[in-house]
Design an enzyme around this catalytic site. Structure first.
Site, PDB file in Angstrom:
ATOM      1  N   GLU A  25       0.822 -11.706  -2.921  1.00  0.00           N
ATOM      2  CA  GLU A  25      -0.633 -11.749  -2.688  1.00  0.00           C
ATOM      3  C   GLU A  25      -1.424 -11.414  -3.956  1.00  0.00           C
ATOM      4  O   GLU A  25      -2.626 -11.639  -4.015  1.00  0.00           O
ATOM      5  CB  GLU A  25      -1.028 -10.800  -1.533  1.00  0.00           C
ATOM      6  CG  GLU A  25      -0.930  -9.305  -1.812  1.00  0.00           C
ATOM      7  CD  GLU A  25       0.479  -8.723  -1.660  1.00  0.00           C
ATOM      8  OE1 GLU A  25       1.458  -9.497  -1.582  1.00  0.00           O
ATOM      9  OE2 GLU A  25       0.597  -7.484  -1.631  1.00  0.00           O
ATOM     10  N   ARG A  69      12.995   3.561  -0.967  1.00  0.00           N
ATOM     11  CA  ARG A  69      11.604   3.612  -1.467  1.00  0.00           C
ATOM     12  C   ARG A  69      11.596   3.896  -2.953  1.00  0.00           C
ATOM     13  O   ARG A  69      12.446   4.618  -3.458  1.00  0.00           O
ATOM     14  CB  ARG A  69      10.811   4.716  -0.770  1.00  0.00           C
ATOM     15  CG  ARG A  69      10.477   4.409   0.658  1.00  0.00           C
ATOM     16  CD  ARG A  69       9.647   5.534   1.268  1.00  0.00           C
ATOM     17  NE  ARG A  69       8.307   5.596   0.708  1.00  0.00           N
ATOM     18  CZ  ARG A  69       7.649   6.735   0.485  1.00  0.00           C
ATOM     19  NH1 ARG A  69       8.199   7.890   0.728  1.00  0.00           N
ATOM     20  NH2 ARG A  69       6.425   6.691  -0.013  1.00  0.00           N
ATOM     21  N   ILE A 107       5.363  -3.071  -7.671  1.00  0.00           N
ATOM     22  CA  ILE A 107       4.576  -1.846  -7.900  1.00  0.00           C
ATOM     23  C   ILE A 107       5.196  -0.724  -7.057  1.00  0.00           C
ATOM     24  O   ILE A 107       5.111  -0.759  -5.828  1.00  0.00           O
ATOM     25  CB  ILE A 107       3.095  -2.044  -7.502  1.00  0.00           C
ATOM     26  CG1 ILE A 107       2.481  -3.230  -8.262  1.00  0.00           C
ATOM     27  CG2 ILE A 107       2.292  -0.768  -7.762  1.00  0.00           C
ATOM     28  CD1 ILE A 107       1.129  -3.686  -7.726  1.00  0.00           C
ATOM     29  N   ARG A 108       5.844   0.215  -7.727  1.00  0.00           N
ATOM     30  CA  ARG A 108       6.566   1.294  -7.020  1.00  0.00           C
ATOM     31  C   ARG A 108       7.326   0.703  -5.815  1.00  0.00           C
ATOM     32  O   ARG A 108       7.212   1.172  -4.684  1.00  0.00           O
ATOM     33  CB  ARG A 108       5.614   2.404  -6.571  1.00  0.00           C
ATOM     34  CG  ARG A 108       5.029   3.187  -7.738  1.00  0.00           C
ATOM     35  CD  ARG A 108       4.229   4.383  -7.292  1.00  0.00           C
ATOM     36  NE  ARG A 108       3.185   4.027  -6.346  1.00  0.00           N
ATOM     37  CZ  ARG A 108       2.038   3.439  -6.692  1.00  0.00           C
ATOM     38  NH1 ARG A 108       1.786   3.173  -7.954  1.00  0.00           N
ATOM     39  NH2 ARG A 108       1.147   3.151  -5.786  1.00  0.00           N
ATOM     40  N   GLY A 134       0.862  -1.185   0.000  1.00  0.00           N
ATOM     41  CA  GLY A 134       0.000   0.000   0.000  1.00  0.00           C
ATOM     42  C   GLY A 134       0.886   1.219   0.000  1.00  0.00           C
ATOM     43  O   GLY A 134       1.791   1.333  -0.822  1.00  0.00           O
ATOM     44  N   GLU A 135       0.686   2.070   0.960  1.00  0.00           N
ATOM     45  CA  GLU A 135       1.496   3.293   1.063  1.00  0.00           C
ATOM     46  C   GLU A 135       2.035   3.354   2.492  1.00  0.00           C
ATOM     47  O   GLU A 135       1.271   3.531   3.436  1.00  0.00           O
ATOM     48  CB  GLU A 135       0.601   4.495   0.710  1.00  0.00           C
ATOM     49  CG  GLU A 135       1.257   5.833   0.852  1.00  0.00           C
ATOM     50  CD  GLU A 135       2.563   5.943   0.097  1.00  0.00           C
ATOM     51  OE1 GLU A 135       2.609   5.589  -1.093  1.00  0.00           O
ATOM     52  OE2 GLU A 135       3.558   6.372   0.709  1.00  0.00           O
ATOM     53  N   SER A 136       3.350   3.208   2.597  1.00  0.00           N
ATOM     54  CA  SER A 136       3.937   3.050   3.927  1.00  0.00           C
ATOM     55  C   SER A 136       3.718   4.268   4.822  1.00  0.00           C
ATOM     56  O   SER A 136       3.523   4.126   6.032  1.00  0.00           O
ATOM     57  CB  SER A 136       5.428   2.737   3.803  1.00  0.00           C
ATOM     58  OG  SER A 136       6.084   3.714   3.023  1.00  0.00           O
ATOM     59  N   HIS A 185       4.804  -8.412  -4.496  1.00  0.00           N
ATOM     60  CA  HIS A 185       3.467  -8.696  -3.967  1.00  0.00           C
ATOM     61  C   HIS A 185       3.008 -10.114  -4.321  1.00  0.00           C
ATOM     62  O   HIS A 185       2.227 -10.279  -5.264  1.00  0.00           O
ATOM     63  CB  HIS A 185       2.448  -7.737  -4.589  1.00  0.00           C
ATOM     64  CG  HIS A 185       2.609  -6.306  -4.222  1.00  0.00           C
ATOM     65  ND1 HIS A 185       1.987  -5.737  -3.137  1.00  0.00           N
ATOM     66  CD2 HIS A 185       3.297  -5.313  -4.809  1.00  0.00           C
ATOM     67  CE1 HIS A 185       2.285  -4.459  -3.067  1.00  0.00           C
ATOM     68  NE2 HIS A 185       3.081  -4.175  -4.075  1.00  0.00           N
ATOM     69  N   CYS A 227       6.156  -5.196   0.209  1.00  0.00           N
ATOM     70  CA  CYS A 227       6.294  -3.860  -0.386  1.00  0.00           C
ATOM     71  C   CYS A 227       6.230  -2.740   0.662  1.00  0.00           C
ATOM     72  O   CYS A 227       7.189  -2.557   1.393  1.00  0.00           O
ATOM     73  CB  CYS A 227       5.284  -3.689  -1.516  1.00  0.00           C
ATOM     74  SG  CYS A 227       5.792  -2.399  -2.661  1.00  0.00           S
TER      75      CYS A 227
HETATM   76  N1  GLN Z   1       5.947   3.054  -2.785  1.00  0.00           N
HETATM   77  C1  GLN Z   1       5.089   2.620  -1.720  1.00  0.00           C
HETATM   78  C2  GLN Z   1       5.561   3.148  -0.379  1.00  0.00           C
HETATM   79  O1  GLN Z   1       6.519   3.802  -0.250  1.00  0.00           O
HETATM   80  C3  GLN Z   1       5.019   1.101  -1.670  1.00  0.00           C
HETATM   81  C4  GLN Z   1       4.258   0.589  -2.868  1.00  0.00           C
HETATM   82  C5  GLN Z   1       3.546  -0.701  -2.650  1.00  0.00           C
HETATM   83  O2  GLN Z   1       3.323  -1.185  -1.535  1.00  0.00           O
HETATM   84  N2  GLN Z   1       3.126  -1.266  -3.744  1.00  0.00           N
HETATM   85  O3  GLN Z   1       4.936   2.867   0.595  1.00  0.00           O
END
Ligand code: GLN
Length: 198
Positions: free
Chosen positions: A174, A107, A136-137, A46-48, A172, A78
């Site tokens: 999952e 990151r 993903i990113r 997700g987004e940390s 990921h 991630c």
């Molecule tokens: N770039 C996101 C972050 O810094 C991580 C991306 C992800 O979990 N797919 O949290």
């Protein structure tokens, strides 16, 4: 074993499905009482920064940090990997992590052009079969402490690491139908760690 999935933000549902496929009955964790009721935890992608902020708001940040420090088995994918890292590069200002894993992650390390990609990579669990990894990113690991084992790499960069009761992947699992990493977490990381505690 009671396995929770931190359910503040991110791909919670996908981790729940993967865990069910591995034969466990996971619960969602949003409050301290729910955290206290689980033996092991998954931190989703997700987004940390958002997950850390919500953890503060929900009164989960310190309890979670403390459970990790006291040996609770945790798997982070991630953003979850970032949240387990002791040190982050290219962090947002004041970005905090739960920590516990002696690694430095960068990151969004793969850069804009390859923002998201998939690759078949090795995962060092004794099987020679490649694993489909969705990035993903994603972060990568730039430094591993002496007790950290590298389980997968992309080029030279570690993207799956394990240290005792903690497992983290930049990718990921999952989001795929291959549940090897979740199974590895339950059988090879969480079960032995919990047996040691008892
Ligand atoms: N770039 C996101 C972050 O810094 C991580 C991306 C992800 O979990 N797919 O949290």
């Amino acid at each position: 074993m009671k396995v929770g999935v931190l359910a503040l933000q991110g791909d919670v549902r996908e981790h729940i499905s993967a865990l069910i496929a591995c034969g466990v009955t996971p619960t969602t964790v949003r409050r301290a009482s729910e955290l206290a009721a689980v033996d092991a935890l998954v931190l989703p992608g997700g987004e940390s920064t958002t997950i850390a902020q919500l953890a503060e708001i929900f009164g989960l940040f310190e309890p979670l940090k403390s459970r990790i420090a006291h040996g609770m088995p945790v798997y982070g994918s991630c953003a979850g990997m970032i949240l387990l890292a002791d040190e982050i590069l290219d962090a947002k200002e004041d970005q905090k992590t739960f920590g516990g894993l002696d690694i430095t992650v960068r990151r969004n390390a793969f850069g804009r052009q390859v923002d998201s990609f998939e690759s078949d990579i090795e995962f060092d669990d004794g099987s020679k079969e490649l694993i489909r990894a969705v990035f993903i990113r994603a972060p990568w690991v730039e430094r591993v402490g002496k007790d950290v084992e590298v389980l997968s790499r992309v080029d030279t960069h570690p993207v799956a690491v394990r240290s005792g009761h903690l497992l983290a992947t930049s990718f990921h699992p999952e989001l795929t139908a291959d549940h090897r990493i979740h199974r590895y977490f339950i059988d090879e990381v969480a079960k032995p760690a919990l047996q040691k505690v008892q």
